[in-house]
Design a protein around this motif. Structure first.
Motif, PDB file in Angstrom:
ATOM      1  N   LEU A 240     -23.872  27.511   5.983  1.00 54.76           N
ATOM      2  CA  LEU A 240     -22.690  27.351   6.815  1.00 54.76           C
ATOM      3  C   LEU A 240     -22.204  25.911   6.856  1.00 54.76           C
ATOM      4  O   LEU A 240     -21.042  25.621   6.560  1.00 54.76           O
ATOM      5  N   GLY A 241     -23.106  24.978   7.222  1.00 57.16           N
ATOM      6  CA  GLY A 241     -22.696  23.587   7.323  1.00 57.16           C
ATOM      7  C   GLY A 241     -22.241  23.013   5.999  1.00 57.16           C
ATOM      8  O   GLY A 241     -21.200  22.348   5.921  1.00 57.16           O
ATOM      9  N   ARG A 242     -23.000  23.285   4.947  1.00 57.04           N
ATOM     10  CA  ARG A 242     -22.626  22.788   3.618  1.00 57.04           C
ATOM     11  C   ARG A 242     -21.316  23.411   3.161  1.00 57.04           C
ATOM     12  O   ARG A 242     -20.484  22.743   2.545  1.00 57.04           O
ATOM     13  N   GLY A 243     -21.129  24.704   3.448  1.00 53.77           N
ATOM     14  CA  GLY A 243     -19.899  25.374   3.034  1.00 53.77           C
ATOM     15  C   GLY A 243     -18.668  24.751   3.657  1.00 53.77           C
ATOM     16  O   GLY A 243     -17.647  24.555   2.982  1.00 53.77           O
ATOM     17  N   ILE A 244     -18.749  24.408   4.945  1.00 50.58           N
ATOM     18  CA  ILE A 244     -17.609  23.777   5.618  1.00 50.58           C
ATOM     19  C   ILE A 244     -17.342  22.394   5.037  1.00 50.58           C
ATOM     20  O   ILE A 244     -16.193  22.022   4.757  1.00 50.58           O
ATOM     21  N   ARG A 245     -18.405  21.633   4.830  1.00 49.46           N
ATOM     22  CA  ARG A 245     -18.253  20.288   4.264  1.00 49.46           C
ATOM     23  C   ARG A 245     -17.648  20.351   2.855  1.00 49.46           C
ATOM     24  O   ARG A 245     -16.726  19.596   2.526  1.00 49.46           O
ATOM     25  N   ASP A 246     -18.158  21.258   2.022  1.00 44.86           N
ATOM     26  CA  ASP A 246     -17.643  21.384   0.657  1.00 44.86           C
ATOM     27  C   ASP A 246     -16.196  21.851   0.658  1.00 44.86           C
ATOM     28  O   ASP A 246     -15.394  21.433  -0.190  1.00 44.86           O
ATOM     29  N   LEU A 247     -15.847  22.741   1.593  1.00 39.79           N
ATOM     30  CA  LEU A 247     -14.479  23.231   1.667  1.00 39.79           C
ATOM     31  C   LEU A 247     -13.508  22.089   1.958  1.00 39.79           C
ATOM     32  O   LEU A 247     -12.438  21.995   1.336  1.00 39.79           O
ATOM     33  N   ILE A 248     -13.877  21.214   2.865  1.00 36.95           N
ATOM     34  CA  ILE A 248     -13.029  20.053   3.184  1.00 36.95           C
ATOM     35  C   ILE A 248     -12.909  19.150   1.964  1.00 36.95           C
ATOM     36  O   ILE A 248     -11.809  18.686   1.604  1.00 36.95           O
ATOM     37  N   MET A 249     -14.043  18.870   1.320  1.00 33.44           N
ATOM     38  CA  MET A 249     -14.036  17.977   0.165  1.00 33.44           C
ATOM     39  C   MET A 249     -13.211  18.534  -0.982  1.00 33.44           C
ATOM     40  O   MET A 249     -12.394  17.827  -1.588  1.00 33.44           O
ATOM     41  N   VAL A 250     -13.374  19.825  -1.289  1.00 30.65           N
ATOM     42  CA  VAL A 250     -12.623  20.432  -2.386  1.00 30.65           C
ATOM     43  C   VAL A 250     -11.138  20.475  -2.053  1.00 30.65           C
ATOM     44  O   VAL A 250     -10.284  20.251  -2.921  1.00 30.65           O
ATOM     45  N   GLY A 251     -10.802  20.752  -0.783  1.00 31.11           N
ATOM     46  CA  GLY A 251      -9.400  20.748  -0.384  1.00 31.11           C
ATOM     47  C   GLY A 251      -8.739  19.401  -0.622  1.00 31.11           C
ATOM     48  O   GLY A 251      -7.614  19.319  -1.130  1.00 31.11           O
ATOM     49  N   LEU A 252      -9.443  18.318  -0.282  1.00 28.92           N
ATOM     50  CA  LEU A 252      -8.914  16.978  -0.522  1.00 28.92           C
ATOM     51  C   LEU A 252      -8.805  16.684  -2.012  1.00 28.92           C
ATOM     52  O   LEU A 252      -7.839  16.067  -2.480  1.00 28.92           O
ATOM     53  N   PHE A 253      -9.812  17.128  -2.766  1.00 28.95           N
ATOM     54  CA  PHE A 253      -9.801  16.887  -4.211  1.00 28.95           C
ATOM     55  C   PHE A 253      -8.630  17.612  -4.885  1.00 28.95           C
ATOM     56  O   PHE A 253      -7.967  17.054  -5.768  1.00 28.95           O
ATOM     57  N   LEU A 254      -8.371  18.856  -4.491  1.00 28.53           N
ATOM     58  CA  LEU A 254      -7.307  19.625  -5.118  1.00 28.53           C
ATOM     59  C   LEU A 254      -5.941  18.973  -4.939  1.00 28.53           C
ATOM     60  O   LEU A 254      -5.066  19.103  -5.799  1.00 28.53           O
TER      61      LEU A 254
END
Length: 290
Positions: A240-254
């Motif tokens: 859960l925690g990693r998924g939220i963090r990765d989602l934010i990071m990938v959103g910024l990267f895209l």
């Protein structure tokens, strides 16, 4: 081989050694067409059955095949089983991390060592079915990446519910919709790797990032089996925690991702909106290598 024969080695050992030497020589001159990458972490009981199923499913594969088994720092007999398999079949290539680095790192190690024009992946827990590979390879003729969708998942209710929530979160945050980014049963053209960033978590976002780089991505329904050996390494709460963090990071990267594929290929594809199996398709430009 000459030393083996002079030492009185059994004919079977002599023939196996000659076959292995010939395989190595042939692969140096002509790399295999397909590389299958499988990450393992404490899956000793699944190593042998998985190898048999992969080779059985791809027995008609033309152009050669290599099977890269990546041990991600297992503490059981996984590495022993992998090495034993490599001595029996020269198509098996053993790779090992000295410590556990995670599924993404294990996959990336396999990608970097692969020699095939096409790369396929699946998990080492026997829940993915290698029998789906021929169908997926056929679909790859019209795209860059084929991703499996576990339409009838052999998981408990909580994990299925968490997958639906994760899909909603990705669709909302990233504005792109893929049905099952958690399925590691995939087939793709090897040059796609050069358009993707290497990070801890890419195995969950590979279709999203490939689409963002300009690749043509298709999803097809695949089979999913219950786990019969070993223990799952993932749960809802440890993701859960990693998924939220990765989602934010990938959103910024895209938002700043470069479409690394040739701009001349940026045109609408003439392919139909669904695959031959009726599965949904996400399209973006002309396929790689065309």
């Amino acid at each position: 081989p000459a030393r083996l024969r002079s030492a009185g080695a059994p004919p079977a050992a002599f023939e196996k050694t000659c076959a292995a030497l010939w395989f190595d020589y042939a692969n140096q001159r002509m790399p295999p067409e397909l590389s299958v990458v499988v990450p393992f972490f404490n899956e000793a009981e699944n190593v042998g059955p998985l190898i048999e199923r992969v080779f059985e499913a791809l027995r008609s594969q033309s152009g050669g095949l290599e099977l890269l088994l990546v041990d991600d720092g297992s503490t059981d007999d996984t590495w022993v089983r992998i090495r034993e398999a490599a001595t029996r079949d020269p198509r098996v290539r053993p790779l090992r991390h000295p410590s556990n680095q995670g599924q993404s790192a294990a996959l990336w190690t396999g990608f970097r060592a692969s020699r095939g024009r096409v790369i396929a992946t699946l998990d080492g827990d026997l829940q993915n079915d290698p029998a789906d590979f021929p169908m997926m390879l056929a679909e790859l003729a019209g795209c860059d990446l084929v991703c499996g969708v576990r339409t009838r998942r052999a998981d408990n209710l909580l994990r299925r519910a968490s997958t639906r929530v994760a899909r909603w979160a990705r669709r909302t945050a990233l504005r792109v919709d893929f049905a099952d980014t958690g399925c590691n049963l995939r087939v793709f053209k090897a040059e796609l790797i050069h358009a993707l960033p290497a990070f801890d978590g890419i195995h969950r976002f590979m279709p999203v990032l490939a689409h963002g780089a300009g690749a043509v991505v298709r999803e097809v329904p695949v089979r999913h089996h219950p786990r019969i050996a070993g223990v799952s390494k993932y749960g809802v709460w440890n993701r859960l925690g990693r998924g939220i963090r990765d989602l934010i990071m990938v959103g910024l990267f895209l938002r700043r991702q470069l479409r690394l594929l040739d701009p001349d290929r940026l045109r609408h594809s003439a392919m139909p909106a669904t695959t031959s199996s009726g599965a949904p398709e996400v399209r973006a430009d002309k396929p790689l290598g065309k």
